[in-house]
Design a protein around this motif. Structure first.
Motif, PDB file in Angstrom:
ATOM      1  N   LEU A   1       0.837  -0.832   0.031  1.00 34.40           N
ATOM      2  CA  LEU A   1      -0.129   0.048  -0.118  1.00 34.40           C
ATOM      3  C   LEU A   1       0.796   1.440   0.320  1.00 34.40           C
ATOM      4  N   MET A   2       2.068   1.218   0.496  1.00 32.25           N
ATOM      5  CA  MET A   2       2.955   2.197   0.747  1.00 32.25           C
ATOM      6  C   MET A   2       3.329   2.209  -0.979  1.00 32.25           C
ATOM      7  N   SER A   3       3.630   1.840  -1.501  1.00 36.31           N
ATOM      8  CA  SER A   3       4.284   1.390  -2.735  1.00 36.31           C
ATOM      9  C   SER A   3       3.363   2.187  -3.264  1.00 36.31           C
ATOM     10  N   ARG A   4       1.879   2.021  -3.929  1.00 35.56           N
ATOM     11  CA  ARG A   4       1.201   3.026  -4.553  1.00 35.56           C
ATOM     12  C   ARG A   4       0.671   4.780  -4.077  1.00 35.56           C
ATOM     13  N   VAL A   5       0.913   4.716  -2.178  1.00 32.15           N
ATOM     14  CA  VAL A   5       1.038   5.983  -2.528  1.00 32.15           C
ATOM     15  C   VAL A   5       1.960   6.935  -3.173  1.00 32.15           C
ATOM     16  N   ILE A   6       3.757   6.517  -2.943  1.00 30.93           N
ATOM     17  CA  ILE A   6       4.524   6.676  -3.753  1.00 30.93           C
ATOM     18  C   ILE A   6       4.490   6.448  -4.977  1.00 30.93           C
ATOM     19  N   SER A   7       3.404   5.497  -5.436  1.00 30.92           N
ATOM     20  CA  SER A   7       3.568   6.167  -7.002  1.00 30.92           C
ATOM     21  C   SER A   7       2.810   6.890  -7.179  1.00 30.92           C
ATOM     22  N   LEU A   8       2.010   7.228  -6.489  1.00 30.54           N
ATOM     23  CA  LEU A   8       0.127   8.103  -6.645  1.00 30.54           C
ATOM     24  C   LEU A   8       1.206   9.546  -6.397  1.00 30.54           C
ATOM     25  N   ALA A   9       2.281  10.180  -5.471  1.00 33.98           N
ATOM     26  CA  ALA A   9       3.018  10.901  -5.141  1.00 33.98           C
ATOM     27  C   ALA A   9       3.752  10.955  -6.737  1.00 33.98           C
ATOM     28  N   ALA A  10       4.681   9.976  -7.295  1.00 28.88           N
ATOM     29  CA  ALA A  10       5.484  10.786  -8.299  1.00 28.88           C
ATOM     30  C   ALA A  10       4.838  10.798  -8.978  1.00 28.88           C
TER      31      ALA A  10
ATOM     32  N   GLU B   1     -16.567   9.788   0.171  1.00 24.01           N
ATOM     33  CA  GLU B   1     -17.414   9.677  -0.207  1.00 24.01           C
ATOM     34  C   GLU B   1     -17.500   8.483  -1.239  1.00 24.01           C
ATOM     35  N   SER B   2     -16.787   7.747  -1.197  1.00 20.39           N
ATOM     36  CA  SER B   2     -16.363   6.225  -2.243  1.00 20.39           C
ATOM     37  C   SER B   2     -17.713   4.792  -0.702  1.00 20.39           C
ATOM     38  N   THR B   3     -17.791   5.246   0.175  1.00 17.21           N
ATOM     39  CA  THR B   3     -18.372   4.761   1.278  1.00 17.21           C
ATOM     40  C   THR B   3     -19.833   5.133   1.705  1.00 17.21           C
ATOM     41  N   GLY B   4     -19.946   6.970   2.167  1.00 21.87           N
ATOM     42  CA  GLY B   4     -21.242   6.897   1.684  1.00 21.87           C
ATOM     43  C   GLY B   4     -20.963   7.682   3.730  1.00 21.87           C
ATOM     44  N   LYS B   5     -19.664   7.669   4.156  1.00 22.41           N
ATOM     45  CA  LYS B   5     -20.684   7.863   5.423  1.00 22.41           C
ATOM     46  C   LYS B   5     -18.615   7.837   5.893  1.00 22.41           C
ATOM     47  N   SER B   6     -18.559   9.337   6.994  1.00 22.80           N
ATOM     48  CA  SER B   6     -17.927   9.983   7.189  1.00 22.80           C
ATOM     49  C   SER B   6     -17.472   9.204   8.853  1.00 22.80           C
ATOM     50  N   ASP B   7     -17.369   7.763   9.219  1.00 23.92           N
ATOM     51  CA  ASP B   7     -16.815   7.380   9.981  1.00 23.92           C
ATOM     52  C   ASP B   7     -15.816   6.653   9.325  1.00 23.92           C
ATOM     53  N   LEU B   8     -14.496   6.064   9.709  1.00 20.49           N
ATOM     54  CA  LEU B   8     -13.514   5.520   9.138  1.00 20.49           C
ATOM     55  C   LEU B   8     -12.802   4.721  10.261  1.00 20.49           C
ATOM     56  N   SER B   9     -13.253   4.872  11.456  1.00 18.90           N
ATOM     57  CA  SER B   9     -12.731   3.662  12.523  1.00 18.90           C
ATOM     58  C   SER B   9     -12.278   3.058  12.020  1.00 18.90           C
ATOM     59  N   ASN B  10     -12.411   2.230  11.374  1.00 20.85           N
ATOM     60  CA  ASN B  10     -12.273   0.478  10.666  1.00 20.85           C
ATOM     61  C   ASN B  10     -10.791   0.874   9.612  1.00 20.85           C
ATOM     62  N   CYS B  11     -10.709   1.789   9.242  1.00 22.89           N
ATOM     63  CA  CYS B  11      -9.902   2.428   8.050  1.00 22.89           C
ATOM     64  C   CYS B  11      -8.347   2.824   9.128  1.00 22.89           C
ATOM     65  N   THR B  12      -7.246   2.875   7.901  1.00 23.68           N
ATOM     66  CA  THR B  12      -5.996   2.840   7.964  1.00 23.68           C
ATOM     67  C   THR B  12      -6.014   3.737   7.204  1.00 23.68           C
ATOM     68  N   LEU B  13      -4.919   5.143   7.164  1.00 26.11           N
ATOM     69  CA  LEU B  13      -4.302   6.265   6.323  1.00 26.11           C
ATOM     70  C   LEU B  13      -2.574   5.832   5.924  1.00 26.11           C
ATOM     71  N   TYR B  14      -2.140   5.716   4.505  1.00 22.92           N
ATOM     72  CA  TYR B  14      -0.810   5.595   4.731  1.00 22.92           C
ATOM     73  C   TYR B  14      -0.600   7.242   3.457  1.00 22.92           C
ATOM     74  N   GLY B  15       0.354   7.249   4.160  1.00 24.10           N
ATOM     75  CA  GLY B  15       0.732   8.896   3.251  1.00 24.10           C
ATOM     76  C   GLY B  15       2.325   9.013   3.383  1.00 24.10           C
ATOM     77  N   SER B  16       2.534   9.479   1.841  1.00 18.28           N
ATOM     78  CA  SER B  16       3.675   9.104   1.651  1.00 18.28           C
ATOM     79  C   SER B  16       4.565  10.477   2.912  1.00 18.28           C
ATOM     80  N   SER B  17       3.916  11.505   3.208  1.00 19.73           N
ATOM     81  CA  SER B  17       5.435  11.582   4.906  1.00 19.73           C
ATOM     82  C   SER B  17       3.968  11.925   5.890  1.00 19.73           C
ATOM     83  N   ARG B  18       5.338  12.266   7.524  1.00 22.62           N
ATOM     84  CA  ARG B  18       3.813  12.803   8.004  1.00 22.62           C
ATOM     85  C   ARG B  18       3.273  13.784   8.091  1.00 22.62           C
ATOM     86  N   PRO B  19       1.451  13.216   8.195  1.00 28.30           N
ATOM     87  CA  PRO B  19       0.908  14.426   8.297  1.00 28.30           C
ATOM     88  C   PRO B  19       0.715  15.351   8.619  1.00 28.30           C
TER      89      PRO B  19
END
Length: 277
Positions: free
Chosen positions: A146-155, A205-223
């Motif tokens: 997943l982090m490799s996907r993030v780096i690809s998106l950043a590039a 928007e894709s899930t139709g809800k604002s509660d993302l407590s079951n999710c994980t965020l991956y970022g190219s750098s610290r938020p």
């Protein structure tokens, strides 16, 4: 009306993550998907396969969606086109209309709207929409993938001149990507266009809800502080990041001293009081 169960959809998108997201949405509804990484590879697919609908990103390199649409028209292929774009300007809408594009959808693409659009086009052309009932396909990836996907998106964000090399994605508890985003400061006058903010907005928007407590965020750098506040507000409790501030060798900026003062309290309270009938 045709009952042909092999309805094929072309997805032309040069970003791997976005192409896989679109492919997963469409395949989950029973359609066969042929992928292409730009307009030129899409032309090869059109020459070799029977395509019923083309879902095309506008800003592909080296050959974009407009060039692909012109190719379809000049060769009289009679294939309806749904264009997706992050820059829905009036000039683009006019040009798309002149090329006979069936629909222009704004990114992030709403899954239900995309499927309804495909089904509507197929019905008009005499096909039965969603002809096959298949189990939804989920791409489950581990944190490093997943982090490799993030780096690809950043590039990709830098390559297309949309912003700096910052990107993020949100994945559910199964490792399935439900939202992506990239820094958009160069392409839009939006101080909120931080990568994490855009990814969370996309996921909500894709899930139709604002509660993302079951999710994980991956970022190219610290938020950033702004992104961290939003991460907390939607309930995300796990964040992976690639680079820290020290890795980026950027000077630490002192935040401005903000003065807060409460005024018009009683008038503001009226907004929350029951209306007297």
């Amino acid at each position: 009306m045709s009952d042909d169960p092999f309805i094929s959809i072309l997805v032309a998108e040069d970003n791997d993550v976005n192409r896989q997201l679109l492919t997963g949405i469409i395949e989950a509804r029973g359609y066969k998907v042929w992928g292409a990484i730009d307009g030129s590879s899409a032309m090869k697919v059109l020459a070799e396969r029977q395509i019923h609908v083309a879902v095309v990103d506008v800003n592909m390199t080296p050959t974009g969606g407009i060039e692909l649409a012109r190719h379809i028209i000049s060769n009289k292929l009679n294939i309806p086109i749904i264009m997706v774009t992050g820059d829905q300007t009036s000039d683009l809408l006019i040009e798309a209309s002149s090329l006979g594009v069936a629909l222009v959808l704004q990114k992030p693409v709403d899954p239900e709207k995309l499927i309804k659009s495909i089904n509507h086009i197929l019905k008009r052309r005499g096909y039965n929409p969603a002809p096959l009932a298949v189990e939804e396909r989920e791409t489950k990836l581990d944190p490093e993938e997943l982090m490799s996907r993030v780096i690809s998106l950043a590039a990709d964000n830098v390559r297309k001149g949309r912003g700096r090399p910052f990107a993020a994605l949100v994945a559910d508890e199964n490792g399935k990507i439900i939202g992506t985003g990239a820094n958009g400061h160069a392409s839009r006058f939006d101080p909120m266009a931080h990568a994490e903010v855009m990814a969370i907005r996309n996921a909500a928007e894709s899930t139709g809800k604002s509660d993302l407590s079951n999710c994980t965020l991956y970022g190219s750098s610290r938020p950033t502080k702004l992104a961290a506040a939003l991460i907390e507000s939607v309930g995300i409790t796990k964040v992976y990041f690639g680079l820290d501030q020290d890795d980026l060798q950027q000077p630490k900026m002192q935040p401005p001293q903000v003065e807060y003062e409460q005024i018009c309290r009683e008038k503001a309270l009226e907004l929350f009081r029951p209306t007297q009938k």
